[in-house]
Design a protein around this motif. Sequence first.
Motif, mmCIF file in Angstrom:
data_model
loop_
_atom_site.group_PDB
_atom_site.id
_atom_site.type_symbol
_atom_site.label_atom_id
_atom_site.label_comp_id
_atom_site.label_asym_id
_atom_site.label_seq_id
_atom_site.Cartn_x
_atom_site.Cartn_y
_atom_site.Cartn_z
ATOM 1 N N TYR A 119 -6.729 10.809 -13.366
ATOM 2 C CA TYR A 119 -5.365 10.597 -13.825
ATOM 3 C C TYR A 119 -5.208 9.247 -14.512
ATOM 4 O O TYR A 119 -4.089 8.839 -14.815
ATOM 5 C CB TYR A 119 -4.393 10.686 -12.644
ATOM 6 C CG TYR A 119 -4.272 12.081 -12.098
ATOM 7 C CD1 TYR A 119 -3.399 13.004 -12.663
ATOM 8 C CD2 TYR A 119 -5.046 12.491 -11.018
ATOM 9 C CE1 TYR A 119 -3.293 14.292 -12.172
ATOM 10 C CE2 TYR A 119 -4.944 13.771 -10.501
ATOM 11 C CZ TYR A 119 -4.073 14.665 -11.084
ATOM 12 O OH TYR A 119 -3.966 15.953 -10.592
ATOM 13 N N TYR A 169 -3.065 14.896 -5.559
ATOM 14 C CA TYR A 169 -2.394 13.860 -6.351
ATOM 15 C C TYR A 169 -0.887 13.968 -6.141
ATOM 16 O O TYR A 169 -0.316 15.061 -6.176
ATOM 17 C CB TYR A 169 -2.759 14.033 -7.821
ATOM 18 C CG TYR A 169 -1.836 13.311 -8.781
ATOM 19 C CD1 TYR A 169 -1.930 11.929 -8.956
ATOM 20 C CD2 TYR A 169 -0.870 14.007 -9.509
ATOM 21 C CE1 TYR A 169 -1.100 11.269 -9.843
ATOM 22 C CE2 TYR A 169 -0.042 13.356 -10.397
ATOM 23 C CZ TYR A 169 -0.154 11.988 -10.560
ATOM 24 O OH TYR A 169 0.678 11.330 -11.430
ATOM 25 N N ALA A 209 1.741 11.126 -7.367
ATOM 26 C CA ALA A 209 2.477 10.598 -8.516
ATOM 27 C C ALA A 209 1.819 9.308 -8.973
ATOM 28 O O ALA A 209 1.000 8.711 -8.262
ATOM 29 C CB ALA A 209 3.940 10.367 -8.155
ATOM 30 N N LYS A 235 6.257 14.967 -6.264
ATOM 31 C CA LYS A 235 5.242 15.278 -7.278
ATOM 32 C C LYS A 235 5.621 14.682 -8.624
ATOM 33 O O LYS A 235 6.721 14.928 -9.152
ATOM 34 C CB LYS A 235 5.081 16.792 -7.395
ATOM 35 C CG LYS A 235 3.932 17.225 -8.282
ATOM 36 C CD LYS A 235 2.581 16.919 -7.659
ATOM 37 C CE LYS A 235 1.447 17.525 -8.486
ATOM 38 N NZ LYS A 235 0.125 17.251 -7.885
ATOM 39 N N ASP A 236 4.732 13.859 -9.154
ATOM 40 C CA ASP A 236 4.878 13.225 -10.467
ATOM 41 C C ASP A 236 6.034 12.237 -10.533
ATOM 42 O O ASP A 236 6.473 11.873 -11.633
ATOM 43 C CB ASP A 236 5.046 14.272 -11.573
ATOM 44 C CG ASP A 236 3.819 15.147 -11.725
ATOM 45 O OD1 ASP A 236 2.704 14.640 -11.501
ATOM 46 O OD2 ASP A 236 3.970 16.337 -12.033
ATOM 47 N N CYS A 237 6.553 11.794 -9.395
ATOM 48 C CA CYS A 237 7.638 10.808 -9.395
ATOM 49 C C CYS A 237 7.408 9.826 -8.260
ATOM 50 O O CYS A 237 7.611 10.169 -7.089
ATOM 51 C CB CYS A 237 8.992 11.493 -9.263
ATOM 52 S SG CYS A 237 10.376 10.316 -9.294
#
Length: 1118
Positions: free
Chosen positions: A660, A702, A704, A748-750
């Motif tokens: 990432y 994963y 964030a 997730k992703d934040c």
Amino acid sequence: MSDAEEAPREATGENGETEMKEEEEPNPNYKEVENLQQESKDNTLVWRESQEEERKMGEEEGEKEEEGKEDKKIVMEETEEVAGEAQEKEASGIQEETTVEPQEVTESMSRLETEITDSQSITSGIFPKTQRGSKSKPSLQLEDTETDELLRGLSTQLEFLDLDQISPEEQQISSPERQPSGELEEKTDQMLQDELERERRDLEPENREEGQESRVSDIQSEAGISRESLVSSTTEDILFERDESAPVYPLVSGMLLNLPQRFESGHANIISCLCVSEDRRWIATADKGPDCLVIIWDSFTGIPVHTIFDSCPEGNGIRAMAMTHDAKYLATISDAEVQKVCIWKWTLAVETPACTLELPKEYGVQNYLTFNPTNNKELVSNSKTQAIYYAWYEERDTLAHSAPLLTEKTFNKLVGKFSQSIFHLNLTQILSATMEGKLVVWDIHRPPSSASTFLGFPYIKPCKLVHLQKEGITVLTTIDSYIVTGDIKGNIKFYDHTLSIVNWYSHLKLGAIRTLSFSKTPATPPTEKSNYPPDCTLKGDLFVLRNFIIGTSDAAVYHLTTDGTKLEKLFVEPKDAICAISCHPYQPLIAIGSICGMIKVWNYENKQYLFSRVFEKGLGVQSLTYNPEGALLGAGFTEGTVYILDAMSLENESPEPFKYSRTSVTHISFSHDSQYMATADRSFTVAVYMLVVRSGQRVWEYLARLRSHRKSIRSLLFGVYLDSNEPRLLSLGTDRLLIEYDLLRSYKDCLEVLDIHRTDQGCYPTCMVWYPPLTRELFLLICNSGYKVKLFNATTKMCRKTLMGPAYGSPIEQTQVLPVRSTAELQKRYLLFINRDKVGLQILPVDGNPHKTSAIVCHPNGVAGIAVSYDGRYAFTAGGHDRSVVQWKITLSVLEAAVSLGGEDLTPFYGLLSGGREGKFYRELEDYFYYSQLRSQGIDTMETRKVSEYICLSELPFVMRAIGFYPSEEKIDDIFNEIKFGEYVDTGKLIDKINLPDFLKVYLNHKPPFGNTMSGIHKSFEVLGYTNSKGKKAIRREDFLRLLVTKGEHMTEEEMLDCFASLFGLNPEGWKSEPATSSVKGSEICLEEELPDEITAEIFATEILGLTISEYSGQDGQ
């Protein structure tokens, strides 16, 4: 039996020398060639027979020694090939020879640009160390052949070789444990052939100038590899000896190898070259950098017996060095633009050389030097393009030299770049090896000796160019009656004095040869039990040779037992920079990661290598961290990949690595419960991974990532909230931001941010660690670039203390708190730290006492990482480009003794003042302290004065400024908070006054460590100003006034005018003085008349502020 190689035809000339005729095709009649070689050998000099007698003299002793070692050797590979099979394999390796024409000797050649490597200036501060232990008696018996050979091998310097400067795509190492040896050899061969092609292109006349400039820049940008030699002592039974005597310093070093050894401290710069006497008794080391040293050591005791100071005052240290066989003389070549050759009579303990010779620049950078083994008055050196012969006339104090030009027209052949030069066995010639596999033969013309008439100096002249082999020759030496070469393909070949091949080792599958070191013990004469291979002559005599050590360019060292051709791998180390190290949380294990993609795990108590893994090409290990349970190992790589590995097998714990990030992963951290893992990369991004349950199995996923910083991230730290067991995550960057993340609210992703706090105003933070619970208040310890250590409240992020940190030439870069071994040690904690080139210890709590800290040079070219053992007994430092990890034994009692000797209470702090307690400065401070009481009570009051031990906090900034320290408003607030809340946690009360002893501590901890310097003012003017007509940075008057009222801690216009009134002497009582004593109002000042149109840094500091400024910035020493 070793492989055979076909030799060229020979013809004996009238002068008795063997002339070698050039052949373009292999000779099909191998038998005839060998007959000619044998006839030539029958006419060799008588000294060869004497060599055989010398070997027989040590027969009994050598035989016993070899039998004792038989059980110690590991058989790597044995060869039983016949000469006929080897003939076909090596038939293409034909020797060529071209005779020089006299008129061609004077032809000039274009000189290659020399490569000058700038060494990083290393600060002083090293502790000279002399150790005597109970093992001095066995250390006097240097009879172990492996010991002697390896020690001798350290003396070979191969700085000419471009194999150390390999392009990044070539720097992938293949593990011998995980890759077939054939594939390893193919990759190495291809890499080295590409290197040779670049060498040939550099020699092309039409591209010579442009090609060399680009080559030098490529080398300097890609390599950056510094070579360091380490001085060690040896004994009969082991390769290196570790000193067992009582420690003298808090940190005692030892190399992390499976071979015990002892370090000797003496050089403050990186060691650039080393040489050893023929009997292995004396070792000479030299360094590169300011105040370079040459030290001669007694290898039996490890004691330095002589030191040469300022051996190269004009240059950058020593480039090459050699010692005579009888160890009476030492020769050095400086590493300067104009190199200087010096010969030292070091046994007389003199500080000046016996003779000196400056070399012209057109000779190139001389990087190899050796004496004539039979004549102390003759030397030879070479650069990549020039060989030089020296003749020393001691009675005349003259060092004559001969350096004939050698061009491609000299032999009408491509010569190649020189690697090493030696004196021929016949003592009348010099041999210079090249990277084209050729050998230049130089004739030495010595004038006849005459007692009455001086007939001139000796000189050399190129005689022949012999094409020995296809591969570039990297090592050239002699042993007994053989001339020995090592090449870039890992082949080792032996020639007789006529340069006819006698035997070779080409089946060992080694990397490029860097060093060859032969045992000082003669080979054991053959017996019925012997298994010496036959040589490649027609007679097929046994090839009886001494055992020897082999060092290769891929960081491997081998020992070859010639009886039976047994190759033993002594050790293989990473061939690229080591930046990542991590210690296991409860076992004596350390994981070491290299940029070449290798992770190795060692048992540091037993010095035993356990297991390793080599990752695919392009994956360089940048960071490593064990999780708190010690079951997992997180690894961050240079191209952004993150692996979670099993700690005991190094196999992937997750099915696929995480990718990432697009840049190098510099930090990895696990939470206390191993439920979270966080990483930081060079793109200023923090990424978080978490452990979840999927299909009944625990897997890493994963969560964030967030680009939370504007500049590089220096620390990434997990903690625990005080009111719960939930983990908390913080990051610290050079943008001066301390950021805490909200893991519970992240999804997730934040990645959510909980808090952002600025830690510094002018300096930038360098590292962060949790402060141990020595008080009831929980702190974060943050070090900054101003040599300060700050304690921040873990909850409010308020700066609670600012303290003077260790000042050893550069600020602290990384730090760790030593673990405790028992509950009794909980109230006595220690801090381990590294700066640019040193490792040190600090006693906690930090209070500014200079005696509570100690440091020692560990890696002069820079420290890349630090780790501490689970029990706090050992510290480890990674040297980055020096490719070494040093293990340090921690002895806390020594540091405690230093604190006791430094005095109690304020005694250590008085020593930080100019003149001490009885000096002028302290007397003035007492006066200012009393004047402050008068000021606070009113200057014109008629009431009775009350003399007190305290002053109120509001007066503290004025006293600070009166004694020359000018804190900013933010620093004043930090000082107030530090004093006000000093006892709040214990008593619940705020403090509003301070006494003189406490004031002294606050002043010494907050003031700049090296006083007022011009460096900071110049930096400000470079940013804010412009370049005037005189080439100096300046600020226009109107811009200067505008900046004061609009930028930074801006003033009001009234405050600015009051300040200028005081600075210009119009208001004697200073800013905001009592109205009754003010003589001039600020509004009455005309700044256009008082200030110049242009204000430079010097005008601002001396004429406006009236400061006494030092140019010393404190970055190069304490």
